[in-house]
Design a protein around this motif. Structure first.
Motif, short mmCIF file in Angstrom:
data_model
loop_
_atom_site.label_atom_id
_atom_site.label_comp_id
_atom_site.label_asym_id
_atom_site.label_seq_id
_atom_site.Cartn_x
_atom_site.Cartn_y
_atom_site.Cartn_z
N LEU A 269 0.83 -1.20 0.00
CA LEU A 269 0.00 0.00 0.00
C LEU A 269 0.87 1.26 0.00
O LEU A 269 0.60 2.21 -0.74
CB LEU A 269 -0.93 -0.01 1.22
CG LEU A 269 -1.93 1.13 1.33
CD1 LEU A 269 -2.90 1.11 0.16
CD2 LEU A 269 -2.68 1.02 2.63
N LYS A 270 1.92 1.25 0.79
CA LYS A 270 2.82 2.40 0.84
C LYS A 270 3.55 2.57 -0.50
O LYS A 270 3.74 3.70 -0.95
CB LYS A 270 3.84 2.23 1.97
CG LYS A 270 3.24 2.45 3.33
CD LYS A 270 4.30 2.27 4.41
CE LYS A 270 3.74 2.56 5.78
NZ LYS A 270 4.77 2.43 6.82
N TYR A 271 3.93 1.47 -1.12
CA TYR A 271 4.64 1.54 -2.39
C TYR A 271 3.75 2.13 -3.48
O TYR A 271 4.17 3.02 -4.22
CB TYR A 271 5.14 0.15 -2.78
CG TYR A 271 5.84 0.13 -4.12
CD1 TYR A 271 7.15 0.57 -4.23
CD2 TYR A 271 5.19 -0.32 -5.26
CE1 TYR A 271 7.80 0.56 -5.45
CE2 TYR A 271 5.82 -0.34 -6.49
CZ TYR A 271 7.13 0.11 -6.58
OH TYR A 271 7.75 0.11 -7.79
N ILE A 272 2.54 1.64 -3.58
CA ILE A 272 1.62 2.11 -4.62
C ILE A 272 1.23 3.56 -4.37
O ILE A 272 1.08 4.34 -5.32
CB ILE A 272 0.38 1.20 -4.72
CG1 ILE A 272 0.81 -0.17 -5.22
CG2 ILE A 272 -0.67 1.79 -5.63
CD1 ILE A 272 -0.28 -1.21 -5.19
N SER A 273 1.08 3.95 -3.11
CA SER A 273 0.71 5.32 -2.77
C SER A 273 1.88 6.28 -2.92
O SER A 273 1.71 7.49 -2.87
CB SER A 273 0.22 5.39 -1.32
OG SER A 273 -0.92 4.61 -1.17
#
Length: 57
Positions: A38-42
């Motif tokens: 989630l952090k990577y995509i965001s």
């Protein structure tokens, strides 16, 4: 992948998730992205920014 990203943000909004620990507990129960994914995509490491994104969805 985009579908799971949207679903993860919606779960944060609907369940009123406030921190990473609460989100991590959800990952086991629901079919959503892991915290790191989630952090990577965001494109952010800050969970508060992710919460703001979730409120916009």
């Amino acid at each position: 992948m985009q579908k799971y990203y949207i679903k993860s943000l919606q779960m944060i909004k609907e369940l009123n998730i406030k921190n990473e620990k609460e989100y991590t507990k959800l990952v086991r129960s629901y079919l959503i992205l892991s915290l790191e994914s989630l952090k990577y995509i965001s494109r952010t490491r800050n969970f508060r920014k992710i919460i703001r994104l979730a409120n916009e969805v």
